[in-house]
Design a protein around this motif. Sequence first.
Motif, short mmCIF file in Angstrom:
data_model
loop_
_atom_site.label_atom_id
_atom_site.label_comp_id
_atom_site.label_asym_id
_atom_site.label_seq_id
_atom_site.Cartn_x
_atom_site.Cartn_y
_atom_site.Cartn_z
N ASN A 166 0.84 -1.19 0.00
CA ASN A 166 0.00 0.00 0.00
C ASN A 166 0.88 1.25 0.00
N PRO A 167 0.31 2.43 -0.17
CA PRO A 167 1.14 3.64 -0.25
C PRO A 167 2.04 3.85 0.96
N ALA A 344 -5.24 10.02 -11.88
CA ALA A 344 -4.91 8.69 -11.36
C ALA A 344 -4.93 8.64 -9.84
N VAL A 345 -4.67 9.76 -9.18
CA VAL A 345 -4.61 9.75 -7.73
C VAL A 345 -6.00 9.72 -7.08
N GLU A 351 -10.06 6.00 -1.45
CA GLU A 351 -9.90 4.86 -0.53
C GLU A 351 -9.36 5.32 0.82
N ALA A 352 -8.38 6.24 0.80
CA ALA A 352 -7.82 6.74 2.05
C ALA A 352 -8.89 7.46 2.88
N LEU A 353 -9.69 8.30 2.23
CA LEU A 353 -10.72 9.03 2.97
C LEU A 353 -11.76 8.09 3.58
N TRP A 458 -3.29 4.02 5.95
CA TRP A 458 -2.79 2.64 5.82
C TRP A 458 -1.87 2.24 6.96
N ARG A 459 -1.68 3.14 7.91
CA ARG A 459 -0.82 2.82 9.05
C ARG A 459 -1.60 2.38 10.26
N ALA A 460 -2.91 2.54 10.21
CA ALA A 460 -3.74 2.19 11.37
C ALA A 460 -3.73 0.69 11.61
#
Length: 460
Positions: A166-167, A344-345, A351-353, A458-460
Amino acid sequence: MGDARRDLPGVAVLLRGRRRVGKSRLVQVFCERAGVPSVFFQASQGADPAAERVAFAAAVGESELPGRDLFAAGTVLPTWTALFRQLAAALPADSPSIVVVDELPWLIEADPTLEGTLQTAWDTLLAHRPVLLVLIGSDLAMMERLDDYRRPFHQRGTVMVLPALNPAEVGAMLDLPAAEAIDAHLVTGGLPLICQEWRPGQSVEDFLAGSLADPTSALLVSGERSLAAEFPGHLQARAVLTAVGTGERTWSGVRAAMSPRAEPMAASSLTNALRLLEAKRVIAVDAPLSTRPAEKDRRYRVADPYLRFYLAFLEAGLPLVERGRADLLLRRVRRSWTAWRGRAVEPVIREALLRIAPELGWPEVEAVGGWWNRQNNPEIDLVGADRQGVATRIVFTGSIKWQTSKLFDQHDHAALVRDTAAVPGADPATELLAVHRSGVVAGLPVRTVSPDELIAAWRA
């Protein structure tokens, strides 16, 4: 290695993941480190079932299984049933072993009866041995169907998914700050083989300059290998995917992009090709998110970030690389990078939101998408709603400003306010959001989300 649910010593695992994500290598390393006898069989695409059985037998004969002598060189087994019976006899009865079948969907595609045969062999023979059976597949849809309640192997294996990086993981691996990590994810798609070629701290442009100069780089070869494996006999689907890969497209836009073909594609053929691509999870289909149905305004996009980058820039540029003119391809990327990246972003930010909506104070948000009308005027980058499809409440609307140096300013805010009024379901309680790369002008009445906050999803 026992399975309490079945009270049998054997365990089966169904491992799926995108092509080139590292499934085979991961399992191979696991086998090497497990310290138990194992056999690893790699299926071949389009091979004759009888030839595959011969290859399987050869793999067992060259393995460390105690009964490998049962598969002497040249062993011919007339059916899969006979092969599995012989395999069960070759497995140790009182100690663990591992059997790996890589690209199982290719075997089933060549011989549809194999699925039922495998289920019978597992229930009556293999599961009674302390064996770990690992079934690997890159065809995501087919691997999901294997565990469907209507299929023979239902609930006989533990489903595992190996995702791409993931990012946040890309950023940690490449030692990049948040915004640059998201950019790197758009280029690599999180594929480990490509990320391994990216030196820590290296900029996107420097990475591209080095990789495009090497015709054997993973950045260049991964796309064609994936496509060749995915669409060996679907030329129309392959052509449609190339058209979609030039950017987000409507049905009519895809057909127009293919108009230079000698024979224009029939409407039914185009629809069938798009359905196949969607079923294979190669393309994603987006519809405007609001309180009003809008299925007729659907858009198609390439689902995988790396493949989207490959189709937009690299596929057509391969001849330049082969002629030693990677500099011309790099110039093309530079010229279109900002515009391409801005589109593209969007799926990554959405997804992040969705992941961090509760932390932003919107726990009721269950869907994050965009909104547009048939004329694409206006067009809203971000819409947060209480449900997917037809929502009952629009919680927020937002704008993405993913430019390197330009701030989200008064003009952007005014445009967001104006365009939000057109979104069905938006009302005075709908909040406004600015997702930025470089910052927001002070004093604007808008919620803001920075690259660091996006990466934190993505760090949670």
